[in-house]
Design a protein around this motif. Structure first.
Motif: not given
Length: 493
Positions: A429-434, A456-461, A440-454
């Motif tokens: 599951d860790m590999d899948a979330d990674t 990216s589709g990965a487990n927010p925890d 989700y971050m591919r191609g982006k310079a910076e992303v807010h962590v809260s946006d990754i959580m909500s």
């Protein structure tokens, strides 16, 4: 409104509606063929999509445009009792370009082979129609000039237009959205100059692009890319419109008789964004000692994406920049500016807006400035995928029974991870979330962590754990997590 204009509008409307309906009808059939034959664009380090996407969208658009032109020409012959044989010249050139683009999409062609074929196509269109760019309509005191100058100039401009439109095809809806706007603008020009045949061509293309644009931007299971076949037919058609505006034989009556209208400035304003962006990118590649045709991620749309802006808003921003340049030209005409001044304004504003936006974004991205942090946080608002209206539109576009099966555009995460980590049993599951976070971050310079959580589709925890792990490893796929809650990719294999 005169009876002649009413007949023209009837012809154009019938052809436009026929194009739209035809593309809507054939779209899912072409999509099914692309899936069954695996005619897809696979993701790589340069491309922005995460999964394979069918690339036969150009075929569907061309089918709809041809149907619209056929219906429009038939209607014209009934209403006006006249035929338009000249319309077959750009159609034949588009057929050739569609075939070459399809070959490039499926098996690949070298830039030199493509360039040679484009030059031959331009020559065929010039001599087949008996027309080339051979007048500046009084700009710098130049009226008509010889074919010895006009033919190479037309070939150069035509090849440039084809490749500039091809190069901006990197974000959902961008090339099709721009060309839809271009076709509408050229269509208005031809309507006002009573050029029925080109008006039919322009509005048929514009309305044929509407269904494709909607699926390309908002669709999920029904998404297709337009492919090189699509960008090349659009480039040929835009080139044809430019030739017709700047050839003495096809003098645009309404505008040619108006001394204060610079048709060269108008044509350049209509295509300002791809032309300016392509000139900058090619110059940058040459300065860096690379081929001007070598692929990279230095286009304006790449800068928007690296800043975290969504594909949809990136497309809207570039169309807005383009329309702003057209508006500047329009105001210069209303203010009775000299035709030379009209051209200079278009060049200055087009370069300033296109290059200036790119340099502004790249500077803030590379320096991780406070502005970049604010922009990255604000960019989350440009992602509407979770909005109710977006989901409803997506469901409507994907409702076809051909798209109800497993999503062909989005392979299961385990399949993607197996290619990277090995046997499916080893995928945690860790590999899948990674992987979801990295994608989700591919191609982006910076992303807010809260946006990754909500988003990216990965487990927010586990998101913060993934980021911390990446920071500790310090080698590949590194994620940095700072006090402002920002995450950046340092390296990605």
């Amino acid at each position: 409104m005169s009876q002649h204009m009413i007949k023209m509008l009837i012809t154009v409307v019938i052809s436009a509606i026929s194009s739209l309906v035809s593309v809507r009808w054939v779209y899912y059939k072409v999509l099914r063929i692309a899936r069954e034959k695996n005619i897809v664009d696979n993701p790589d380090a340069r491309k922005l999509q995460k999964t394979p996407v069918p690339i036969l969208g150009g075929l569907a658009v061309f089918f709809g445009m041809v149907v619209g032109v056929f219906v429009g020409v038939t209607t014209q012959s009934v209403l006006y009792e006249s035929q338009s044989g000249i319309i077959m010249v750009p159609i034949c050139a588009m057929i050739l370009m569609m075939f070459i683009g399809f070959v490039d999409d499926t098996v690949g062609l070298s830039p030199i082979i493509r360039l040679i074929i484009e030059v031959i196509t331009m020559l065929g269109m010039i001599y087949g129609a008996g027309a080339c760019i051979n007048t500046f309509h009084g700009l710098w005191g130049i009226e008509s000039f010889s074919w010895r100058i006009g033919v190479p100039l037309t070939v150069f401009i035509g090849v440039g237009i084809i490749n500039s439109i091809n190069m901006v095809d990197g974000v959902n809806g961008l090339s099709s959205g721009l060309c839809m706007v271009y076709s509408l603008l050229f269509g208005v020009v031809f309507l006002r100059s009573h050029d029925r045949s080109n008006a039919i061509l322009a509005f048929s293309m514009a309305f044929a692009l509407i269904p494709f644009f909607l699926h390309n931007v908002f669709g999920k299971r029904s998404r297709m890319f337009i492919g090189d076949a699509g960008t090349m037919i659009m480039g040929v058609l835009i080139t044809w419109f430019t030739i017709c505006m700047l050839h003495s034989k096809y003098g645009i009556g309404y505008y040619a008789s108006t001394v204060k209208v610079n048709l060269i400035a108008l044509a350049l304003a209509i295509m300002s964004v791809p032309v300016a962006d392509t000139l900058r990118v090619m110059a940058q590649r040459i300065i860096n000692g690379r081929s001007p045709f070598s692929p990279d991620r230095t286009h304006l749309h790449h800068a928007f994406i690296k800043a975290g802006i969504s594909h949809f808003v990136t497309t809207l921003c570039e169309i807005t920049i383009n329309l702003t340049v057209v508006a500047v030209w329009g105001f210069s005409v209303l203010l009775n500016a000299d035709i030379e001044l009209q051209l200079y304004l278009v060049i200055i504003v087009g370069i300033a807006l296109t290059w200036g936006t790119y340099l502004f974004l790249e500077y803030n991205i590379s320096h991780h400035s406070k502005m970049m942090h604010k922009l990255a946080h604000a960019s989350a608002m440009t992602h509407f995928e979770q909005k109710t209206w977006w989901k409803k539109l997506q469901q409507w576009l994907d409702r076809s029974e051909k798209c109800d099966d497993a999503d062909a555009n989005e392979p299961q995460i385990t399949e993607h991870l197996m290619r990277r980590f090995g046997h499916q049993d080893l995928v945690s599951d860790m590999d899948a979330d990674t992987q979801m976070v990295y994608d989700y971050m591919r191609g982006k310079a910076e992303v807010h962590v809260s946006d990754i959580m909500s988003r990216s589709g990965a487990n927010p925890d586990t998101v913060c754990e993934i980021i911390t792990k990446g920071q500790d490893e310090g080698t590949i796929n590194v994620l940095l997590y700072d006090k402002n809650g920002m995450a950046s990719i340092v390296a990605l294999n």
